[in-house]
Design a protein around this motif. Structure first.
Motif, PDB file in Angstrom:
ATOM      1  N   TYR A  82       7.764   2.076  -4.953  1.00  0.00           N
ATOM      2  CA  TYR A  82       7.530   3.519  -4.818  1.00  0.00           C
ATOM      3  C   TYR A  82       8.812   4.306  -4.556  1.00  0.00           C
ATOM      4  O   TYR A  82       8.821   5.519  -4.669  1.00  0.00           O
ATOM      5  CB  TYR A  82       6.497   3.780  -3.720  1.00  0.00           C
ATOM      6  N   ASN A  83       9.874   3.617  -4.208  1.00  0.00           N
ATOM      7  CA  ASN A  83      11.157   4.287  -3.965  1.00  0.00           C
ATOM      8  C   ASN A  83      12.065   4.233  -5.188  1.00  0.00           C
ATOM      9  O   ASN A  83      13.247   4.505  -5.104  1.00  0.00           O
ATOM     10  CB  ASN A  83      11.876   3.656  -2.770  1.00  0.00           C
ATOM     11  N   ASP A 115       0.850  -1.187   0.000  1.00  0.00           N
ATOM     12  CA  ASP A 115       0.000   0.000   0.000  1.00  0.00           C
ATOM     13  C   ASP A 115       0.889   1.240   0.000  1.00  0.00           C
ATOM     14  O   ASP A 115       1.681   1.441   0.926  1.00  0.00           O
ATOM     15  CB  ASP A 115      -0.893  -0.020   1.242  1.00  0.00           C
ATOM     16  N   PRO A 116       0.787   2.114  -1.035  1.00  0.00           N
ATOM     17  CA  PRO A 116       1.684   3.273  -1.111  1.00  0.00           C
ATOM     18  C   PRO A 116       1.492   4.255   0.040  1.00  0.00           C
ATOM     19  O   PRO A 116       2.413   4.973   0.410  1.00  0.00           O
ATOM     20  CB  PRO A 116       1.346   3.913  -2.458  1.00  0.00           C
ATOM     21  N   ASP A 117       0.306   4.284   0.633  1.00  0.00           N
ATOM     22  CA  ASP A 117       0.081   5.187   1.766  1.00  0.00           C
ATOM     23  C   ASP A 117       0.774   4.690   3.029  1.00  0.00           C
ATOM     24  O   ASP A 117       1.215   5.483   3.861  1.00  0.00           O
ATOM     25  CB  ASP A 117      -1.419   5.357   2.025  1.00  0.00           C
ATOM     26  N   LEU A 118       0.863   3.381   3.173  1.00  0.00           N
ATOM     27  CA  LEU A 118       1.496   2.799   4.367  1.00  0.00           C
ATOM     28  C   LEU A 118       2.996   2.580   4.190  1.00  0.00           C
ATOM     29  O   LEU A 118       3.738   2.570   5.164  1.00  0.00           O
ATOM     30  CB  LEU A 118       0.826   1.456   4.715  1.00  0.00           C
TER      31      LEU A 118
END
Length: 136
Positions: free
Chosen positions: A29-30, A19-22
């Protein structure tokens, strides 16, 4: 599945993306990718990279920009890497240059003037550019 060469390797236990938010700093995402002509002269970039890949393009930089283009590329890569960063270079052997050097007059002219051959890249990167070590 991940393709390695011509073999397909299944990813066992793959449960999807985090999950990109968590997990904003977890893969993928990095990680980001850019395509750019690093051999062009321009102002120094403020971007700093952990890893820079240069895969099968050194011959084409040589053909289009000669030795100076390759030297400019290497210096720009060095200056764009974070401390401890990694430069992954896949260069083409000198023998492969002969097959394509006649495609254009520019290629032919630049190829005739090349002094920094691919087998010299490693030493140039250490002695002239400032890289500390080379791993094969």
């Amino acid at each position: 599945e991940v393709r390695q060469g011509r073999t397909i390797v299944p990813l066992t236990g793959y449960k999807g993306l985090p999950d990109p938010d968590l997990h904003p700093f977890d893969f993928p995402y990095n990680c980001s990718f850019r395509t750019e002509d690093f051999s062009e002269e321009d102002d120094a970039s403020d971007c700093v990279y952990d890893t820079i890949f240069c895969l099968s393009v050194s011959k084409w930089v040589h053909f289009n920009h000669g030795d100076e283009g390759v030297k400019r590329l290497f210096l720009k890569v060095f200056n764009s890497l974070a401390p401890g960063g990694c430069f992954v270079l896949e260069f083409q052997e000198w023998s492969s240059y002969k097959k394509k050097k006649s495609l254009t007059e520019t290629f032919k002219r630049n190829c005739a003037n090349i002094k920094l051959r691919p087998e010299m890249f490693q030493q140039h990167l250490i002695d002239e550019v400032g890289f500390q070590k080379v791993q094969e």
